[in-house]
Design a protein around this motif. Structure first.
Motif, PDB file in Angstrom:
ATOM      1  N   LYS A 130      39.735 -11.461  22.377  1.00  0.00           N
ATOM      2  CA  LYS A 130      39.354 -11.212  23.544  1.00  0.00           C
ATOM      3  C   LYS A 130      40.629 -10.450  23.964  1.00  0.00           C
ATOM      4  O   LYS A 130      41.843 -10.172  23.778  1.00  0.00           O
ATOM      5  CB  LYS A 130      39.015 -12.278  24.625  1.00  0.00           C
ATOM      6  N   GLN A 224      34.261 -23.645  23.978  1.00  0.00           N
ATOM      7  CA  GLN A 224      33.901 -22.448  24.636  1.00  0.00           C
ATOM      8  C   GLN A 224      34.293 -21.342  26.154  1.00  0.00           C
ATOM      9  O   GLN A 224      34.901 -20.580  25.994  1.00  0.00           O
ATOM     10  CB  GLN A 224      32.846 -22.367  24.424  1.00  0.00           C
ATOM     11  N   LYS A 227      37.982 -21.005  25.955  1.00  0.00           N
ATOM     12  CA  LYS A 227      37.478 -19.525  24.746  1.00  0.00           C
ATOM     13  C   LYS A 227      37.421 -18.554  25.834  1.00  0.00           C
ATOM     14  O   LYS A 227      37.853 -17.097  25.529  1.00  0.00           O
ATOM     15  CB  LYS A 227      36.824 -19.607  23.193  1.00  0.00           C
ATOM     16  N   ASN A 228      36.081 -18.639  25.779  1.00  0.00           N
ATOM     17  CA  ASN A 228      35.620 -17.559  27.473  1.00  0.00           C
ATOM     18  C   ASN A 228      36.107 -17.008  28.534  1.00  0.00           C
ATOM     19  O   ASN A 228      35.370 -16.299  28.925  1.00  0.00           O
ATOM     20  CB  ASN A 228      33.560 -17.677  27.174  1.00  0.00           C
TER      21      ASN A 228
END
Length: 342
Positions: A130, A224, A227-228
Motif C-alpha cells: 500500500k 482487511q 490492512k486497507n
C-alpha cells in the motif's frame, strides 16, 4: 516478527543512521554560523522549544498508542483465526459424514483444502503493498536481507495450486473481486449442497458449521479493515509537521546555553560546539519514537515487527492436517478432488 528479548541499542543506531547523519549535519549549520561567523542573533529562547517539545511529545505518544493498538488488534485477529480454524476442522470432521469412510475422508480433505486455500488467498491479500506502508524505506529494506516473505517468493497461482484443482483454481484467479471472500462463498455453497444431499444430517449441525464460517468471515473483515485503512493521515501529518519544526529549532535553542557554559572559564568558543551532539541526542529520541510508532502501524506489510501471518497459516495447516491423521507427506491430490468439488 521479532520474538527475542529486545532490540539492542546498536540496532537502533544502525536502523536510524541516515537520520542521525541528517540531524548532525543540520545541527552543525547554525552552530558553525554562531561560532565562526559570530551570528549571535540565531539563538532562540529555550522556552519556545519547551512548549513545542511538549506538543510533539503528546502527539507522538498518542500516535504510538494507536499504532500499538492496531498491531495488537491484528495479532488478536490472527490468533482468533487460528482458534476458529481448529473449530472449523473439528466441526467438519464431526458433522460432515458421507455414506462410506473413503468418501467421508475425501469430503473432509476437500473442505480442509478449501480452508487452506482461503488462508493462502487472505495472506497474499494482506501482503499487497500500500502507498502508506513503510517497507520500502532504506532502513527497512536492509532488514529484508535477513529474512524472506513467502508471499513475495511464490505467486498466488503456485500457492493455491497446492490445494485446489485446476478448474477451481482458474475460477478463483479469474474472479476480479475479493478472492478470499470468493473461496469462503464456495465453502458455504459446498456446505449447502452437503446438507441438501443429507451428508450433513441435521439442521443444527448445518447451522453450527455455518456459524463457524460466519465467524471466520467476520475475522477476515477485521483483518482487511486494518490492512486497507491506515492510521489516520491527519494525525500522522500533523505529527510529522510538529516533529520537523522541533528538529529544526532545537539547535538554535541550545546555542546560547552551551556558549554560556564556557563563558566564565573563557572556553565558550569550544563549549558552543557541544550543541551538535546534544542536539542530535535530543532530536534522535523524538525521531526514533515517531519511526517506531509508524513502523508498527501496518502490521501486515511484512516488516520485522509485523504479525507473522505466513508462520501462523503454516501452523494452522499442520494442526488441521493432524486432525485427519496426516503426517504432512500424503494427501489426495487436487486433481483427485475435482469430482467432489464439481
Amino acid at each position: 516478527m521479532h520474538v527475542g528479548r529486545k532490540f539492542k541499542f546498536v540496532e537502533y543506531v544502525q536502523w536510524t543512521r541516515r537520520e542521525i547523519v541528517l540531524l548532525a549535519a543540520w545541527a552543525a549549520i547554525p552552530t558553525a554560523a554562531y561560532a565562526v561567523l559570530g551570528w549571535k542573533f540565531l539563538s532562540v529562547p529555550p522556552s519556545i522549544i519547551a512548549v513545542l517539545g511538549t506538543a510533539v511529545s503528546f502527539i507522538i505518544a498518542f500516535k504510538n498508542v494507536e499504532c500499538h493498538r492496531r498491531a495488537s488488534d491484528a495479532l488478536a485477529i490472527w490468533s482468533a483465526i487460528a482458534a476458529r480454524s481448529m473449530a472449523w476442522g473439528n466441526a467438519v470432521i464431526g458433522f460432515v459424514l458421507a455414506s462410506d469412510q473413503e468418501e467421508t475422508r475425501r469430503l473432509h480433505w476437500v473442505l480442509f483444502n478449501q480452508h487452506f486455500a482461503w488462508l493462502t488467498a487472505l495472506r497474499y491479500q494482506l501482503r499487497e503493498p500500500k502507498v502508506w506502508e513503510n517497507l520500502n524505506e532504506p532502513g527497512n529494506k536492509e532488514y529484508m536481507a535477513f529474512y524472506t516473505i513467502p508471499e513475495r517468493q511464490m505467486d498466488l497461482r503456485q500457492a493455491l495450486a497446492q490445494y485446489l484443482p485446476e478448474a477451481t483454481l482458474d475460477a478463483v484467479l479469474r474472479h476480479h473481486g475479493d478472492k478470499a471472500n470468493y473461496l469462503l462463498s464456495q465453502q458455504a455453497r459446498m456446505l449447502s449442497n452437503s446438507y441438501r444431499k443429507k451428508i450433513i444430517d441435521t439442521g443444527p449441525m448445518y447451522s453450527s458449521l455455518q456459524g463457524v464460517l460466519n465467524e471466520i468471515i467476520l475475522l477476515q473483515g477485521n483483518a482487511q479493515r486494518i490492512k486497507n485503512y491506515p492510521y489516520a493521515r491527519n494525525f500522522y501529518s500533523i505529527a510529522i509537521v510538529l516533529l520537523r519544526m522541533f528538529v529544526i529549532l532545537v539547535p538554535f535553542a541550545l546555542l546560547e546555553q552551551f556558549h554560556g557554559m564556557g563563558r566564565y572559564a573563557g572556553i565558550e568558543a569550544w563549549t558552543v560546539w557541544a550543541t551538535i551532539p546534544f542536539s542530535v541526542m535530543i532530536t534522535w529520541i523524538f525521531v526514533t519514537l515517531e519511526k517506531v510508532g509508524e513502523n508498527s502501524s501496518n502490521p501486515f506489510e511484512g516488516g520485522v515487527n509485523d504479525v507473522p501471518i505466513s508462520t501462523l497459516a503454516h501452523r494452522i495447516e499442520v494442526e488441521m492436517r493432524g486432525m485427519l491423521g496426516d503426517e504432512g507427506t500424503a494427501r489426495p491430490a487436487p486433481a483427485a478432488d475435482a469430482a467432489i468439488i464439481l
